[in-house]
Design a protein around this motif. Structure first.
Motif, PDB file in Angstrom:
ATOM      1  N   VAL A  88       0.947  -1.034   0.189  1.00 14.31           N
ATOM      2  CA  VAL A  88      -0.242   0.014   0.134  1.00 14.31           C
ATOM      3  C   VAL A  88       0.857   1.266  -0.202  1.00 14.31           C
ATOM      4  O   VAL A  88       1.825   1.639   0.785  1.00 14.31           O
ATOM      5  N   GLY A  89       0.638   1.941  -1.027  1.00 10.82           N
ATOM      6  CA  GLY A  89       1.486   3.479  -0.899  1.00 10.82           C
ATOM      7  C   GLY A  89       1.041   4.162   0.141  1.00 10.82           C
ATOM      8  O   GLY A  89       1.849   4.827   0.955  1.00 10.82           O
ATOM      9  N   LYS A  90      -0.222   4.445   0.543  1.00 11.88           N
ATOM     10  CA  LYS A  90      -0.779   5.295   1.687  1.00 11.88           C
ATOM     11  C   LYS A  90      -2.123   4.782   2.282  1.00 11.88           C
ATOM     12  O   LYS A  90      -2.971   4.525   1.371  1.00 11.88           O
ATOM     13  N   ASN A  91      -2.147   4.488   3.505  1.00 13.81           N
ATOM     14  CA  ASN A  91      -3.592   4.330   3.962  1.00 13.81           C
ATOM     15  C   ASN A  91      -4.350   5.456   4.297  1.00 13.81           C
ATOM     16  O   ASN A  91      -3.627   6.484   5.123  1.00 13.81           O
ATOM     17  N   VAL A  92      -5.412   5.735   3.796  1.00  8.84           N
ATOM     18  CA  VAL A  92      -6.344   6.994   3.992  1.00  8.84           C
ATOM     19  C   VAL A  92      -7.603   6.700   4.676  1.00  8.84           C
ATOM     20  O   VAL A  92      -8.426   6.146   4.098  1.00  8.84           O
ATOM     21  N   PRO A  93      -7.797   7.288   5.679  1.00 10.49           N
ATOM     22  CA  PRO A  93      -9.123   7.014   6.553  1.00 10.49           C
ATOM     23  C   PRO A  93     -10.158   8.111   5.542  1.00 10.49           C
ATOM     24  O   PRO A  93      -9.871   8.976   5.361  1.00 10.49           O
ATOM     25  N   THR A  94     -11.242   7.340   5.152  1.00 10.67           N
ATOM     26  CA  THR A  94     -12.134   8.407   4.543  1.00 10.67           C
ATOM     27  C   THR A  94     -13.630   7.892   4.833  1.00 10.67           C
ATOM     28  O   THR A  94     -13.793   6.964   5.510  1.00 10.67           O
ATOM     29  N   SER A  95     -14.498   8.829   4.611  1.00 12.60           N
ATOM     30  CA  SER A  95     -15.824   8.535   4.625  1.00 12.60           C
ATOM     31  C   SER A  95     -16.506   8.162   3.243  1.00 12.60           C
ATOM     32  O   SER A  95     -15.837   8.394   2.163  1.00 12.60           O
ATOM     33  N   ARG A  96     -17.498   7.574   3.272  1.00 15.50           N
ATOM     34  CA  ARG A  96     -18.175   6.908   2.114  1.00 15.50           C
ATOM     35  C   ARG A  96     -18.520   8.197   1.128  1.00 15.50           C
ATOM     36  O   ARG A  96     -18.897   7.987   0.042  1.00 15.50           O
ATOM     37  N   GLU A  97     -18.827   9.492   1.978  1.00 18.39           N
ATOM     38  CA  GLU A  97     -19.321  10.615   1.062  1.00 18.39           C
ATOM     39  C   GLU A  97     -18.163  11.110   0.273  1.00 18.39           C
ATOM     40  O   GLU A  97     -18.275  12.211  -0.590  1.00 18.39           O
ATOM     41  N   GLU A  98     -17.052  10.634   0.558  1.00 21.58           N
ATOM     42  CA  GLU A  98     -15.928  11.230  -0.007  1.00 21.58           C
ATOM     43  C   GLU A  98     -15.222  10.392  -1.628  1.00 21.58           C
ATOM     44  O   GLU A  98     -15.639   9.141  -1.298  1.00 21.58           O
ATOM     45  N   ILE A  99     -14.528  11.183  -2.115  1.00 17.65           N
ATOM     46  CA  ILE A  99     -14.142  10.612  -3.366  1.00 17.65           C
ATOM     47  C   ILE A  99     -12.596  10.734  -3.275  1.00 17.65           C
ATOM     48  O   ILE A  99     -12.005  11.636  -3.008  1.00 17.65           O
ATOM     49  N   VAL A 100     -11.712   9.895  -3.583  1.00 17.09           N
ATOM     50  CA  VAL A 100     -10.355   9.745  -3.602  1.00 17.09           C
ATOM     51  C   VAL A 100      -9.908   9.767  -5.267  1.00 17.09           C
ATOM     52  O   VAL A 100     -10.178   8.841  -5.934  1.00 17.09           O
ATOM     53  N   LYS A 101      -9.413  10.979  -5.391  1.00 19.03           N
ATOM     54  CA  LYS A 101      -9.103  11.103  -6.910  1.00 19.03           C
ATOM     55  C   LYS A 101      -7.616  11.156  -7.129  1.00 19.03           C
ATOM     56  O   LYS A 101      -6.947  11.875  -6.657  1.00 19.03           O
ATOM     57  N   VAL A 102      -7.514  10.149  -7.959  1.00 18.82           N
ATOM     58  CA  VAL A 102      -6.020  10.011  -8.233  1.00 18.82           C
ATOM     59  C   VAL A 102      -5.744  10.584  -9.563  1.00 18.82           C
ATOM     60  O   VAL A 102      -6.418  10.206 -10.568  1.00 18.82           O
ATOM     61  N   ARG A 103      -4.867  11.434  -9.674  1.00 17.80           N
ATOM     62  CA  ARG A 103      -4.528  11.864 -11.325  1.00 17.80           C
ATOM     63  C   ARG A 103      -2.907  11.498 -11.435  1.00 17.80           C
ATOM     64  O   ARG A 103      -2.134  11.808 -10.564  1.00 17.80           O
ATOM     65  N   LEU A 104      -2.804  10.958 -12.671  1.00 16.38           N
ATOM     66  CA  LEU A 104      -1.565  10.526 -12.995  1.00 16.38           C
ATOM     67  C   LEU A 104      -1.274  11.087 -14.545  1.00 16.38           C
ATOM     68  O   LEU A 104      -2.115  11.227 -15.012  1.00 16.38           O
ATOM     69  N   GLU A 105       0.100  11.606 -14.372  1.00 22.66           N
ATOM     70  CA  GLU A 105       0.433  12.382 -15.699  1.00 22.66           C
ATOM     71  C   GLU A 105       0.218  11.681 -16.987  1.00 22.66           C
ATOM     72  O   GLU A 105      -0.382  12.257 -17.831  1.00 22.66           O
ATOM     73  N   GLU A 106       0.218  10.327 -17.014  1.00 19.39           N
ATOM     74  CA  GLU A 106       0.226   9.531 -18.225  1.00 19.39           C
ATOM     75  C   GLU A 106      -1.312   9.523 -18.791  1.00 19.39           C
ATOM     76  O   GLU A 106      -1.578   9.555 -19.983  1.00 19.39           O
ATOM     77  N   ILE A 107      -2.243   9.590 -17.963  1.00 17.69           N
ATOM     78  CA  ILE A 107      -4.016   9.725 -18.286  1.00 17.69           C
ATOM     79  C   ILE A 107      -4.247  11.102 -18.015  1.00 17.69           C
ATOM     80  O   ILE A 107      -4.979  11.654 -18.711  1.00 17.69           O
ATOM     81  N   ASP A 108      -3.982  11.765 -16.913  1.00 19.13           N
ATOM     82  CA  ASP A 108      -4.643  13.256 -16.531  1.00 19.13           C
ATOM     83  C   ASP A 108      -4.065  14.428 -16.849  1.00 19.13           C
ATOM     84  O   ASP A 108      -4.441  15.485 -16.735  1.00 19.13           O
ATOM     85  N   GLY A 109      -2.581  14.193 -17.179  1.00 18.81           N
ATOM     86  CA  GLY A 109      -1.622  15.308 -17.508  1.00 18.81           C
ATOM     87  C   GLY A 109      -1.351  15.986 -16.418  1.00 18.81           C
ATOM     88  O   GLY A 109      -0.849  17.076 -16.488  1.00 18.81           O
ATOM     89  N   GLU A 110      -1.765  15.432 -15.129  1.00 21.29           N
ATOM     90  CA  GLU A 110      -1.065  16.148 -13.818  1.00 21.29           C
ATOM     91  C   GLU A 110      -0.996  15.100 -13.038  1.00 21.29           C
ATOM     92  O   GLU A 110      -1.400  14.018 -13.200  1.00 21.29           O
ATOM     93  N   GLU A 111      -0.532  15.442 -11.768  1.00 16.94           N
ATOM     94  CA  GLU A 111       0.087  14.246 -10.848  1.00 16.94           C
ATOM     95  C   GLU A 111      -0.524  14.854  -9.519  1.00 16.94           C
ATOM     96  O   GLU A 111      -0.461  15.814  -9.032  1.00 16.94           O
ATOM     97  N   GLY A 112      -1.141  13.781  -8.560  1.00 18.89           N
ATOM     98  CA  GLY A 112      -1.455  14.133  -7.360  1.00 18.89           C
ATOM     99  C   GLY A 112      -2.673  13.250  -6.977  1.00 18.89           C
ATOM    100  O   GLY A 112      -3.568  12.673  -7.412  1.00 18.89           O
ATOM    101  N   VAL A 113      -2.959  13.038  -5.608  1.00 16.12           N
ATOM    102  CA  VAL A 113      -3.884  12.409  -5.042  1.00 16.12           C
ATOM    103  C   VAL A 113      -4.668  13.170  -4.173  1.00 16.12           C
ATOM    104  O   VAL A 113      -4.222  13.987  -3.377  1.00 16.12           O
TER     105      VAL A 113
END
Lengths: 188, 346
Positions: free
Chosen positions: A147-172
């Motif tokens: 696992v890269g990172k464990n992140v506690p979330t609620s179900r009302e949240e969205i984890v948005k992964v952006r990768l350079e190869e697909i999204d043209g930008e990078e970040g979670v």
């Protein structure tokens, strides 16, 4: 955007490098290892892991892509048709140790589908799972090996992964699920 | 014909959380909408709809290349085949397509069913729905029959050929086969449909898809077998023009694709063609005539063939023939259509 950044580009890079070491360590080498990314963002992540392993081990691991559209158990709940992006596994899975790679581990249903899809291609020696983010809320008895990172979330949240190869930008980022009316407006 | 191809009630709401492992956001763009409940003809398909069928068929072709060409996409779904007319390739193609997607495929042989006792189409369709049919594939000798069925059926209907009217999956597999060779755009490519155009549902459905793809479409045959098409050509299919001629040499000259159509022997009684021999002599696709086409041109036929009549055996089995490829692609395209229609709740 109302997002909260949980991984910067640097943190993503370090997580990939760390996981690449873990994968090799767990296998005690690279013999029999293959990487299979789940469409879409698992595929560039699998390539990055292969690049990292290539750098420190001097071995180029085979990388495949897996589309799980036809294996989902929740297709009937999805309003729109997913565009099938294709499966490309140009190597023999029999007796291989397959590391499945995906961006976010959530309910576990994607991974269940992916395992169903994989075994249609052969009988791997073992299947392991590497994800960039584990956000909890599992609905199936599935856990990640790496696992890269464990992140506690609620179900009302969205984890948005952006990768350079697909999204043209990078970040979670963690974002609030948009109100239904707003989303309907976008999709409609 | 406006009945039947109803749009589904708007389902634009993004799935609630918990359905996609990454949370779903931003994926809307990756999910093109398939708005059709039924596939009755190609005339209502937009360019985007056709692209979605082609892309899904590509994925299905990958599945077909596997050692075990089966995926669980339609597991538990009931696909019922209701064929009122004889058919081998279309029926088997749908059956194989359904089974490759893990659907439960039910095959109705109308000759051995209550249809022989005078049961109406509407009653049969209602009965099949009560028996669990969710997707009904219908072939019927009467033009429009699947449209009637669609008004009395709660699930999805695929028209597998109705009278002279339409055969949408054939047109889609023809387009798929052509695009495999010529690429996505058919702009400027000369596609010739040669034969009994009048009685051909294949020709009619192909007019919509091929003109929409930008092909330079020519329909060629004896004048008696082109009736009505000159008028249609003047209006165009959705405004897109095509050419109608009885001059076989003009049609074949520099063609990129030649699609021969079956001469329907059962129509000969109506004296539209003097004799099969004369037809073969004047309109048969022979190796000699094919010389008029481009050197790289290829030959198609929707089957079943009357070899020696509309197509010479040497052409049908020759190196330019893609007829068996059409049959193989038919399975992939029909898998795509079944998946797009029934791969979710009705």
């Amino acid at each position: 955007m109302n997002g909260r950044r949980i991984m910067t580009p640097d943190e993503i890079r370090r997580a990939v490098v760390r996981i690449s070491h873990e994968i090799v360590e767990k296998q005690a080498g690279t013999d029999g290892l293959v990487l299979v990314g789940i469409q879409r963002r698992g595929v560039p992540l699998a390539r990055r892991l292969a690049d990292a392993i290539g750098e420190h081990e001097g071995v180029r691991l085979p990388v495949g892509a897996l589309d799980i559209t036809f294996y989902r158990d929740d297709l009937s709940l999805v309003a729109q048709q997913p565009l099938v992006k294709g499966t490309d596994i140009p190597f023999d899975l029999n007796a291989a140790t397959v590391v499945l790679v995906d961006d976010v581990l959530y309910t576990g249903r994607t991974i269940r589908s992916a395992m169903d899809a994989l075994v249609d291609f052969g009988r791997p020696e073992a299947i392991r799972l590497a994800v960039l983010v584990d956000r909890g809320h599992r609905e199936l008895p599935i856990r990640a090996d790496h696992v890269g990172k464990n992140v506690p979330t609620s179900r009302e949240e969205i984890v948005k992964v952006r990768l350079e190869e697909i999204d043209g930008e990078e970040g979670v980022d963690i974002e609030r699920l948009a109100p239904v009316a707003g989303v309907a407006g976008v999709a409609g | 014909m406006s009945v039947g191809l109803e749009r589904e009630p708007s389902q634009a709401v993004e799935p609630a959380s918990g359905q996609s492992d990454s949370g779903g956001a931003g994926r809307a763009a990756e999910r093109p909408t398939w708005p059709h409940r039924h596939l009755l003809d190609t005339d209502v398909l937009t360019g985007g709809d056709v692209e979605l069928v082609m892309a899904t068929a590509d994925a299905m072709k990958q599945v077909l290349a596997r050692p075990i060409p089966t995926v669980p996409a339609l597991r538990g779904r009931n696909v019922t085949l209701l064929f009122y007319e004889a058919s081998t390739r279309t029926r088997v193609s749908f059956e194989v397509a359904g089974k490759n997607l893990s659907a439960n495929v039910v095959n109705i042989a109308t000759a051995a069913s209550s249809v022989t006792k005078g049961e109406s189409l509407v009653d049969t369709v209602r009965t099949l729905e009560a028996l669990g049919a969710q997707l009904l594939v219908i072939r019927h000798g009467v033009s429009g029959a699947p449209y009637l069925a669609a008004r009395h059926f709660g699930g999805h209907i695929v028209n597998a050929g109705d009278g002279w009217h339409a055969h949408p999956t054939q047109a889609l597999l023809d387009l798929y086969t052509i695009r495999e060779r010529l690429g996505q755009s058919l702009a400027g490519r000369k596609v010739v449909v040669l034969g009994d155009v009048l009685h051909s549902r294949v020709a009619r459905s192909n007019v919509w898809t091929l003109t929409a793809a930008g092909a330079d479409l020519w329909l060629c045959g004896p004048a008696t077998l082109l009736r009505g098409f000159e008028a249609w050509a003047r209006v165009g299919a959705a405004g897109r023009r095509f050419t109608v001629t009885s001059d076989v040499n003009a049609a074949l000259r520099d063609a990129d694709v030649v699609m021969a159509l079956r001469v329907q022997r059962e129509r000969m009684a109506s004296a539209l063609v003097p004799s099969l021999r004369e037809y073969a002599a004047r309109f048969g696709l022979t190796a000699e005539r094919l010389e008029l086409a481009r050197p790289e041109a290829f030959v198609m036929h929707p089957g079943p063939m009357n070899e020696g009549v509309e197509i010479a055996p040497a052409v049908a089995e020759g190196p330019r023939s893609v007829i068996t490829t059409q049959v193989a692609n038919g399975v992939a395209v029909r898998m795509a259509v079944l998946q797009l229609l029934a791969g979710r709740v009705a």
